[in-house]
Design an enzyme around this catalytic site. Structure first.
Site, PDB file in Angstrom:
ATOM      1  N   SER A 481       0.809  -1.216   0.000  1.00  0.00           N
ATOM      2  CA  SER A 481       0.000   0.000   0.000  1.00  0.00           C
ATOM      3  C   SER A 481       0.846   1.271   0.000  1.00  0.00           C
ATOM      4  CB  SER A 481      -0.969  -0.053   1.174  1.00  0.00           C
ATOM      5  OG  SER A 481      -2.205   0.468   0.794  1.00  0.00           O
ATOM      6  N   ASP A 492       9.936   5.579 -10.355  1.00  0.00           N
ATOM      7  CA  ASP A 492       9.518   6.279 -11.570  1.00  0.00           C
ATOM      8  C   ASP A 492      10.318   7.552 -11.810  1.00  0.00           C
ATOM      9  OD1 ASP A 492       7.628   4.333 -12.041  1.00  0.00           O
ATOM     10  OD2 ASP A 492       6.002   5.431 -11.067  1.00  0.00           O
ATOM     11  N   LYS A 506      -1.190  -4.203  -3.071  1.00  0.00           N
ATOM     12  CA  LYS A 506      -2.439  -3.674  -2.515  1.00  0.00           C
ATOM     13  C   LYS A 506      -2.583  -2.224  -2.962  1.00  0.00           C
ATOM     14  CE  LYS A 506      -5.474  -2.224   0.798  1.00  0.00           C
ATOM     15  NZ  LYS A 506      -5.892  -0.841   1.113  1.00  0.00           N
TER      16      LYS A 506
END
Length: 708
Positions: A481, A492, A506
């Site tokens: 999460s 990224d 999740k």
């Protein structure tokens, strides 16, 4: 993620609380009133309040759930199957004829829920009560004669995919072997037959007693969860009692040993070990360990708790801070009958402070010089929300603590940083966003899409870089999460290398609905509904749901990705993608990742540590693949001795490679060598990264000086 309203006060909670057969998930260490027992002759029936809650839950689900799946015949069929699995997942109580009889409800449960009539769930459960009493009576009858442990036969303990017994003969044979296996487990543990009979009789009598003490709340909660878990694995209904338990877990403050539990078949099983609690500090309790007995203090009798209600076991384990409790465990992955261990914990208050981020420093020799590697472990994403809202300048938060720790590590000469997010199951979303902001200049961190399709982009809340040096983020399958949001954004932006295991996956957000209402001046406690209302997306547009974050450099792990992770959960929402957000990457680490991978492969090819780790993984995989057990005493003892001998051989091979004295028995081993091997190798990779001088550190820019 958890929120009290859409997109506000977001909690990224990670792994959902699971549902057992009768007792539902509970958190060790929270105050909970002992349940009042119903008389054995009482007939379970739904209350008017529960019928009201059923209607209320169906209305909220129809309005808010992300899947937008109508409560119709298709969903009704899923609910029936899930409910039957919840109460008899081992297919050891119901007959095939019972299941055939329940088929009349397959396409009626949807109408029953909408109409506020949950009687069908109680009809099924009352039959389960009846079958359970029959089985316990039969099991006790079998104890009148000692089994023949010289016969070569096997017991299939994994019946999840097996058919329900067709008749009494099949059912009795199943239970004959089950009781024989229970007895053999005790005999191989050193008990004589009369002692084993005494333990098992008490166990089976206790199961029968607890089944008769089932309450309407137990049945209703199991049924409502069969409903909402048919939509996705992170929507949950909690009764009033378990709602309190859940909220205590989210508050991160309670007294106990620091572990969350669920009831799986007859075993109270560890779901998670709470960072900072006595269990986590000891390192002796692991997810999926099964608790078989509990003793008070150093000398209190170890009470066999197999078959007990979950809340009763929790009451045995809880107690005032500073007191001692002993647990007898069947280790994770071990088949019933395997060697057990007894561990002790001193109960304590598990607090936010104990779970705060903390630092360490390692010195790695590289190319004729020492490289200092700073390590910051982040157990969760936390914030003292109330203090923050009140305007306190010294409130605790993950970002503030990590910022302070980075400053201390840099002052001590750290050249490269490891952010250790292993076993970090999530927490407060704004902290994941602000923590990301310590390492990037400016830009988006995460995208969120709600039930209506609306997309929201959350940016770095403080456009400035606090640390611009080389960095690694260490993750494993339990990183979930909020951890995945942080790791995905850092990857990224090309800001750090992700090392470890593919994360949990999740990527959904839940909204909390307290179901209380006021009527005639009273305010009954009706529990809480958590509904999945959205999904997270990386700034590239890819969801973290199901797939998680893939590491740039993978490390082996004892965590089985086929058993742990969103991809293993029934009815999990699928991976998808949306349009990417507008952002500018701060670097490209793919070329250096290839170099680091090569150095890692060369270093570990003949590593004693990695041979040890791989051998442990292979042994665990062999154990996990086992579906049957021998019921022959000599064979069982031989298998046990072989497993212990092989483990002792692995341990001593590792100790010899590290110039340590071999041990003669496993009980002499105090530390788990595998636990530190992955951090050791991550430190080596970090030293390689620092040596390659991928990034030239920039001056630290001012930010968040209010807590300096």
């Amino acid at each position: 993620m958890m929120t009290n309203r859409p997109w506000a006060k977001r909690w990224v909670t990670g792994l959902a609380v699971c549902v057992g057969a009768v007792g539902l998930a509970a958190l060790l260490g929270a105050a909970m009133t002992a349940p009042a027992a119903l008389p054995a002759t009482a007939t379970l029936a739904p209350t008017e309040q529960q019928n009201y809650v059923a209607r209320r839950v169906s209305d909220i689900i129809a309005r808010e759930h992300y899947r937008r799946m109508p409560l119709d015949d298709r969903l009704s069929s899923l609910i029936l199957d899930r409910y039957l699995d919840a109460i008899d997942g081992g297919r050891s109580y119901f007959f095939a004829s019972d299941i055939a009889e329940f088929e009349k409800y397959r396409y009626e449960l949807d109408d029953a829920i909408k109409a506020g009539d949950v009687e069908p769930a109680f009809v099924i459960f009352r039959r389960y009560q009846q079958r359970s009493r029959e089985r316990m009576n039969y099991a006790i009858e079998l104890l009148s004669k000692k089994p023949d442990f010289d016969i070569d036969e096997t017991f299939n303990f994994d019946r999840e995919k097996e058919p329900w017994p067709a008749n009494s003969a099949e059912m009795n044979e199943l239970w004959r072997k089950r009781v024989k296996n229970d007895a053999l487990s005790l005999v191989t543990a050193g008990k004589q037959w009369p002692e084993a009979v005494d333990v098992l009789r008490k166990r089976y009598e206790h199961v029968a007693k607890r089944m008769d003490q089932s309450k309407p709340d137990d049945v209703f909660e199991a049924f409502m969860n069969a409903f909402v878990l048919s939509l996705d694995p992170h929507s949950n209904y909690f009764s009033a009692r378990n709602s309190e338990e859940y909220n205590i877990q989210m508050s991160l403050s309670y007294e106990g040993i620091g572990a969350s539990l669920q009831l799986t078949d007859d075993y109270v099983t560890v779901i998670d070990v709470i960072a900072g609690g006595p269990a986590a500090v000891s390192g002796k309790l692991s997810a999926n360990d099964r608790i078989t007995a509990v003793g008070e203090g150093k000398t209190g009798e170890l009470l066999d708790v197999i078959g007990w209600r979950l809340d009763d076991v929790v009451q045995k384990i809880r107690g005032p801070g500073g007191t001692l409790v002993r647990l007898q465990l069947l280790p994770a992955g071990a088949a019933p009958g395997s060697a057990q261990k007894v561990i002790e914990f001193t109960r304590n208050r598990v607090s936010l402070e104990a779970q705060a981020a903390h630092k360490a420093m390692r010195t790695i020799a590289r190319n004729g010089r020492d490289v200092k590697v700073g390590i910051i472990t982040v157990p969760s994403f936390y914030q003292d929300y109330d203090a923050s809202r009140a305007g306190a300048k010294d409130y605790r938060s993950t970002t503030r603590d990590v910022q302070r720790l980075i400053g201390e590590l840099r002052k001590d000469g750290a050249e490269v940083l490891i952010m250790d997010l292993r076993a970090n199951g999530g927490g407060y979303l704004p902290e994941a966003e602000s923590l990301t902001g310590l390492f990037i200049d400016r830009g988006p961190v995460v995208q969120l899409r709600d039930t209506t399709g609306r997309i929201e982009v959350d940016d770095d809340p403080d456009p400035a870089v606090f640390y611009s040096g080389p960095m690694i983020v260490l993750v494993d399958r339990f990183s979930a999460s909020a951890s995945e949001i942080f790791a995905g954004a850092i990857q990224d932006y090309g800001r750090a290398l992700i090392v470890g295991q593919q994360t949990y996956g999740k990527g959904t957000v839940q909204n909390a609905h307290p179901l209380n209402y006021t009527i005639f001046g009273r305010k009954p406690e009706l529990g809480q509904l958590n509904v999945t209302i959205g999904k997270y997306y990386r700034i590239t547009g890819e969801s973290t749901q199901d797939r998680g974050v893939t590491p740039d450099i993978a490390l082996p792990s004892l965590i089985d990705a086929n058993e742990v992770g969103e991809s293993t959960r029934d009815r999990a929402l699928p991976w998808d993608h949306i349009e990417p957000a507008s952002f500018k990457a701060e670097g490209d680490l793919k070329p250096v990742a290839a170099t680091l991978q090569k150095l890692h492969d060369e270093r570990t090819a003949n590593s004693a540590d990695f041979r040890y780790l791989q051998a442990d993984i292979a042994a665990l995989e062999a154990m996990r693949s086992q579906k049957t057990l021998s019921l022959n005493l000599k064979t069982r003892e031989a298998d046990r001795k072989r497993q212990e001998s092989e483990r002792l051989e692995r341990e001593n091979a590792w100790r010899t490679a590290h110039d340590m004295k071999p041990v003669k028995a496993l009980d002499e081993v105090k530390d788990d060598a595998a636990a530190g091997i992955l951090l050791d190798e991550a430190s080596q990779i970090a030293a390689d990264l620092a040596t390659l001088a991928v990034r030239t550190p920039k001056p630290v820019q001012a930010r968040r000086t209010d807590n300096r």
